[in-house]
Design a protein around this motif. Structure first.
Motif, PDB file in Angstrom:
ATOM      1  N   LEU A  71     -47.357 -19.937  48.361  1.00  0.00           N
ATOM      2  CA  LEU A  71     -47.809 -19.514  47.039  1.00  0.00           C
ATOM      3  C   LEU A  71     -46.600 -18.971  46.277  1.00  0.00           C
ATOM      4  CD1 LEU A  71     -50.240 -18.743  45.136  1.00  0.00           C
ATOM      5  CD2 LEU A  71     -50.271 -16.543  46.305  1.00  0.00           C
ATOM      6  N   VAL A  72     -46.297 -19.587  45.131  1.00  0.00           N
ATOM      7  CA  VAL A  72     -45.119 -19.189  44.365  1.00  0.00           C
ATOM      8  C   VAL A  72     -45.511 -18.965  42.909  1.00  0.00           C
ATOM      9  CG1 VAL A  72     -42.727 -19.720  43.797  1.00  0.00           C
ATOM     10  CG2 VAL A  72     -43.743 -20.681  45.872  1.00  0.00           C
ATOM     11  N   PRO A  73     -45.540 -17.714  42.448  1.00  0.00           N
ATOM     12  CA  PRO A  73     -45.860 -17.454  41.032  1.00  0.00           C
ATOM     13  C   PRO A  73     -44.714 -17.940  40.144  1.00  0.00           C
ATOM     14  CG  PRO A  73     -46.084 -15.468  42.383  1.00  0.00           C
ATOM     15  CD  PRO A  73     -45.327 -16.469  43.183  1.00  0.00           C
ATOM     16  N   VAL A  74     -45.009 -18.809  39.205  1.00  0.00           N
ATOM     17  CA  VAL A  74     -43.983 -19.369  38.326  1.00  0.00           C
ATOM     18  C   VAL A  74     -44.536 -19.585  36.921  1.00  0.00           C
ATOM     19  CG1 VAL A  74     -42.695 -20.584  40.149  1.00  0.00           C
ATOM     20  CG2 VAL A  74     -44.598 -21.734  38.995  1.00  0.00           C
ATOM     21  N   GLY A  75     -43.618 -19.812  35.999  1.00  0.00           N
ATOM     22  CA  GLY A  75     -43.990 -20.293  34.680  1.00  0.00           C
ATOM     23  C   GLY A  75     -43.969 -21.810  34.676  1.00  0.00           C
ATOM     24  N   LYS A  76     -44.454 -22.393  33.621  1.00  0.00           N
ATOM     25  CA  LYS A  76     -44.538 -23.851  33.509  1.00  0.00           C
ATOM     26  C   LYS A  76     -43.178 -24.504  33.705  1.00  0.00           C
ATOM     27  CE  LYS A  76     -46.075 -27.454  30.272  1.00  0.00           C
ATOM     28  NZ  LYS A  76     -46.665 -27.711  28.926  1.00  0.00           N
ATOM     29  N   ASP A  77     -42.111 -23.841  33.231  1.00  0.00           N
ATOM     30  CA  ASP A  77     -40.779 -24.448  33.286  1.00  0.00           C
ATOM     31  C   ASP A  77     -40.241 -24.545  34.702  1.00  0.00           C
ATOM     32  OD1 ASP A  77     -40.613 -21.646  33.399  1.00  0.00           O
ATOM     33  OD2 ASP A  77     -38.533 -21.658  32.718  1.00  0.00           O
ATOM     34  N   GLN A  78     -40.837 -23.800  35.649  1.00  0.00           N
ATOM     35  CA  GLN A  78     -40.356 -23.822  37.032  1.00  0.00           C
ATOM     36  C   GLN A  78     -41.113 -24.807  37.916  1.00  0.00           C
ATOM     37  OE1 GLN A  78     -37.776 -21.913  38.634  1.00  0.00           O
ATOM     38  NE2 GLN A  78     -37.152 -21.648  36.514  1.00  0.00           N
ATOM     39  N   LEU A  79     -42.083 -25.516  37.364  1.00  0.00           N
ATOM     40  CA  LEU A  79     -42.877 -26.444  38.165  1.00  0.00           C
ATOM     41  C   LEU A  79     -42.037 -27.522  38.856  1.00  0.00           C
ATOM     42  CD1 LEU A  79     -46.116 -26.903  36.017  1.00  0.00           C
ATOM     43  CD2 LEU A  79     -45.910 -25.788  38.246  1.00  0.00           C
ATOM     44  N   PRO A  80     -40.977 -28.062  38.213  1.00  0.00           N
ATOM     45  CA  PRO A  80     -40.165 -29.069  38.917  1.00  0.00           C
ATOM     46  C   PRO A  80     -39.555 -28.551  40.214  1.00  0.00           C
ATOM     47  CG  PRO A  80     -39.706 -29.157  36.563  1.00  0.00           C
ATOM     48  CD  PRO A  80     -40.559 -27.940  36.798  1.00  0.00           C
ATOM     49  N   HIS A  81     -39.184 -27.265  40.257  1.00  0.00           N
ATOM     50  CA  HIS A  81     -38.638 -26.694  41.488  1.00  0.00           C
ATOM     51  C   HIS A  81     -39.697 -26.679  42.591  1.00  0.00           C
ATOM     52  CE1 HIS A  81     -34.701 -25.687  40.244  1.00  0.00           C
ATOM     53  NE2 HIS A  81     -35.018 -24.702  39.433  1.00  0.00           N
ATOM     54  N   ILE A  82     -40.922 -26.329  42.235  1.00  0.00           N
ATOM     55  CA  ILE A  82     -41.989 -26.281  43.238  1.00  0.00           C
ATOM     56  C   ILE A  82     -42.299 -27.684  43.747  1.00  0.00           C
ATOM     57  CG2 ILE A  82     -44.322 -25.492  43.753  1.00  0.00           C
ATOM     58  CD1 ILE A  82     -42.234 -23.307  43.042  1.00  0.00           C
ATOM     59  N   GLU A  83     -42.297 -28.637  42.847  1.00  0.00           N
ATOM     60  CA  GLU A  83     -42.551 -30.020  43.262  1.00  0.00           C
ATOM     61  C   GLU A  83     -41.456 -30.514  44.195  1.00  0.00           C
ATOM     62  OE1 GLU A  83     -44.398 -33.306  44.117  1.00  0.00           O
ATOM     63  OE2 GLU A  83     -45.292 -31.678  42.926  1.00  0.00           O
ATOM     64  N   GLN A  84     -40.203 -30.146  43.909  1.00  0.00           N
ATOM     65  CA  GLN A  84     -39.103 -30.528  44.789  1.00  0.00           C
ATOM     66  C   GLN A  84     -39.270 -29.898  46.167  1.00  0.00           C
ATOM     67  OE1 GLN A  84     -35.876 -32.597  43.928  1.00  0.00           O
ATOM     68  NE2 GLN A  84     -36.721 -32.756  45.984  1.00  0.00           N
ATOM     69  N   THR A  85     -39.726 -28.650  46.209  1.00  0.00           N
ATOM     70  CA  THR A  85     -39.968 -27.980  47.492  1.00  0.00           C
ATOM     71  C   THR A  85     -41.075 -28.679  48.265  1.00  0.00           C
ATOM     72  OG1 THR A  85     -39.266 -25.847  46.580  1.00  0.00           O
ATOM     73  CG2 THR A  85     -40.608 -25.786  48.576  1.00  0.00           C
ATOM     74  N   ARG A  86     -42.111 -29.094  47.574  1.00  0.00           N
ATOM     75  CA  ARG A  86     -43.212 -29.818  48.222  1.00  0.00           C
ATOM     76  C   ARG A  86     -42.697 -31.126  48.835  1.00  0.00           C
ATOM     77  NH1 ARG A  86     -48.463 -28.561  46.978  1.00  0.00           N
ATOM     78  NH2 ARG A  86     -49.065 -30.770  46.994  1.00  0.00           N
ATOM     79  N   VAL A  98     -32.714 -27.072  46.094  1.00  0.00           N
ATOM     80  CA  VAL A  98     -32.791 -27.137  47.555  1.00  0.00           C
ATOM     81  C   VAL A  98     -32.662 -25.733  48.140  1.00  0.00           C
ATOM     82  CG1 VAL A  98     -31.850 -28.216  49.631  1.00  0.00           C
ATOM     83  CG2 VAL A  98     -31.770 -29.432  47.448  1.00  0.00           C
ATOM     84  N   HIS A  99     -31.790 -24.933  47.557  1.00  0.00           N
ATOM     85  CA  HIS A  99     -31.663 -23.536  47.995  1.00  0.00           C
ATOM     86  C   HIS A  99     -32.980 -22.802  47.760  1.00  0.00           C
ATOM     87  CE1 HIS A  99     -28.663 -19.927  48.281  1.00  0.00           C
ATOM     88  NE2 HIS A  99     -29.484 -20.006  49.297  1.00  0.00           N
ATOM     89  N   GLN A 100     -33.608 -23.085  46.635  1.00  0.00           N
ATOM     90  CA  GLN A 100     -34.883 -22.438  46.349  1.00  0.00           C
ATOM     91  C   GLN A 100     -35.952 -22.894  47.334  1.00  0.00           C
ATOM     92  OE1 GLN A 100     -36.964 -23.054  42.434  1.00  0.00           O
ATOM     93  NE2 GLN A 100     -36.511 -20.885  42.217  1.00  0.00           N
ATOM     94  N   ALA A 101     -35.894 -24.150  47.732  1.00  0.00           N
ATOM     95  CA  ALA A 101     -36.834 -24.633  48.747  1.00  0.00           C
ATOM     96  C   ALA A 101     -36.640 -23.880  50.056  1.00  0.00           C
ATOM     97  CB  ALA A 101     -36.641 -26.132  48.962  1.00  0.00           C
ATOM     98  N   ALA A 102     -35.378 -23.618  50.422  1.00  0.00           N
ATOM     99  CA  ALA A 102     -35.112 -22.843  51.637  1.00  0.00           C
ATOM    100  C   ALA A 102     -35.663 -21.426  51.513  1.00  0.00           C
ATOM    101  CB  ALA A 102     -33.606 -22.816  51.922  1.00  0.00           C
ATOM    102  N   ASP A 103     -35.534 -20.830  50.321  1.00  0.00           N
ATOM    103  CA  ASP A 103     -36.088 -19.487  50.082  1.00  0.00           C
ATOM    104  C   ASP A 103     -37.586 -19.462  50.380  1.00  0.00           C
ATOM    105  OD1 ASP A 103     -33.587 -18.845  49.111  1.00  0.00           O
ATOM    106  OD2 ASP A 103     -34.173 -18.979  47.000  1.00  0.00           O
ATOM    107  N   ILE A 104     -38.267 -20.470  49.890  1.00  0.00           N
ATOM    108  CA  ILE A 104     -39.731 -20.504  49.997  1.00  0.00           C
ATOM    109  C   ILE A 104     -40.185 -20.850  51.406  1.00  0.00           C
ATOM    110  CG2 ILE A 104     -41.824 -21.682  49.183  1.00  0.00           C
ATOM    111  CD1 ILE A 104     -40.223 -22.209  46.524  1.00  0.00           C
ATOM    112  N   LEU A 105     -39.533 -21.852  52.011  1.00  0.00           N
ATOM    113  CA  LEU A 105     -40.039 -22.404  53.260  1.00  0.00           C
ATOM    114  C   LEU A 105     -39.604 -21.644  54.503  1.00  0.00           C
ATOM    115  CD1 LEU A 105     -39.667 -26.216  52.475  1.00  0.00           C
ATOM    116  CD2 LEU A 105     -41.726 -24.793  52.327  1.00  0.00           C
ATOM    117  N   PHE A 106     -38.506 -20.885  54.427  1.00  0.00           N
ATOM    118  CA  PHE A 106     -38.058 -20.188  55.637  1.00  0.00           C
ATOM    119  C   PHE A 106     -39.144 -19.260  56.159  1.00  0.00           C
ATOM    120  CE2 PHE A 106     -37.494 -16.240  53.396  1.00  0.00           C
ATOM    121  CZ  PHE A 106     -37.410 -15.253  54.383  1.00  0.00           C
TER     122      PHE A 106
END
Length: 357
Positions: free
Chosen positions: A172-187, A159-167
């Motif tokens: 567009l967030v460059p990530v590795g495959k292992d970080q995809l769940p965080h991006i999906e949670q932000t979406r 959720v903190h990471q979602a705030a980082d992205i959305l504020f």
């Protein structure tokens, strides 16, 4: 989520990522990248080839770039903080030496942007405890930290990471495959906020993951990735002599003939890949050139190519180290820009939630 679901999700993300790369090549307008690191010290070549060099490429392609120094995330899984200010300084030095331009990229810290962190409260209302507990990336971080009990900050890390992205309305967030769940949670958080609080207005974008085109860099000991705590890295700040010493200790195998075979000879393939990333040749071409001269020749060549490739970065780094005041002035300017955007975002969030008095 089943293994089939994860495979389908990755396939969908890869297709979106491929389309994004094409847009970046043709017309990057409208794209806003958010990326960053936890300040745990200076960076190594795994960071550089895995993400840092790519960030510079995106910046240079005209993508609006925001880079977060995630100092609050240091305390998600660490009881001993160490010298956070010194670690931030080292991170800034590596960023600028690698080519991140503060005139074109906004570099800022978590702790200096209160409005960003305040978005955590409405965002937390949009997720459930089971959703957070199921996040595989959080589980992996907990395991890597050697902990069994999950702290509140670790649980709410996505959720903190979602705030980082959305504020900043990052899309567009460059990530590795292992970080995809965080991006999906932000979406999911963006979608739910728009539906629940913004009356269906698409105020927050649903960001896309830009999957890295760079391969995974193994640790010099053959482990899954480079880690400062394992001592299996080549730090960007190392001297040529230190680099050679490190590479000479890299794990290989007993076969004298050098071939590029990532599946059966991963350690040898890793050195060949590093040599390729530092030159304009393929791993196969380098392997063919070395032939039966053995791992010793491969290690010397790899060290020479790394040193040659990093020479301009290291020279720039040495200059930057002489002026820590400049480094922190860059950060203060970035924090000022980030605060202006975060304040505006929070003001709108309060408005749509009916909290303006």
């Amino acid at each position: 989520m089943t293994e089939t679901d994860r495979t389908d999700s990755y396939s969908t993300s890869q297709k979106r990522s491929d389309a994004l790369w094409e847009k970046i090549r043709t017309d990057p307008s409208g794209l806003r990248m958010l990326t960053g690191d936890r300040p745990t010290g200076a960076l190594h070549i795994g960071h550089y080839f895995g993400s840092l060099r790519n960030r510079v490429r995106l910046q240079d392609a005209g993508v609006e770039s925001w880079v977060i120094v995630a100092d609050y995330q240091v305390i998600t899984d660490r009881e001993i903080l160490g010298d956070i200010q010194g670690s931030v300084r080292e991170l800034l030095t590596d960023y600028l030496a690698a080519g991140i331009d503060p005139e074109r990229s906004t570099i800022f810290t978590h702790s200096a942007v209160p409005a960003l962190n305040q978005l955590m409260l409405p965002f937390l209302s949009l997720v459930t405890q089971p959703e957070l507990e199921r996040n595989p990336t959080v589980k992996a971080e907990l395991q890597a930290a050697g902990k069994t009990a999950m702290g509140g900050l670790m649980l709410t890390y996505p959720v903190h990471q979602a705030a980082d992205i959305l504020f900043c309305h990052g899309n567009l967030v460059p990530v590795g495959k292992d970080q995809l769940p965080h991006i999906e949670q932000t979406r999911v958080i963006a979608r739910r906020f728009n539906e629940r609080y913004a009356g269906g207005e698409a105020y927050f974008p649903e960001p896309d993951a830009l999957l890295s085109e760079a391969p995974t860099i193994l640790g010099l000991d053959g482990s899954a990735k480079m880690s400062k705590s394992l001592g299996n890295t080549v730090m960007l700040r190392m001297s040529p002599e230190e680099t050679l010493k490190k590479i000479k200790k890299a794990k290989t195998d007993s076969e004298r003939l050098i071939t590029y075979d990532p599946e059966n000879r991963p350690e040898v393939a890793n050195l060949l890949m590093l040599s390729s990333l530092c030159s304009d040749r393929t791993p196969e071409e380098i392997a063919e050139e070395i032939g039966d001269k053995g791992a010793g020749t491969l290690k010397i060549m790899t060290a020479e190519l790394i040193n040659e490739h990093l020479a301009p970065l290291r020279a720039r780094r040495a200059e930057l180290e002489k002026d820590p005041g400049y480094l922190f002035s860059v950060l203060r300017a970035g924090n000022e820009r980030a605060n202006a955007v975060a304040d505006e975002t929070l003001a709108h969030v309060r408005e749509v939630m009916g909290m303006v008095y």
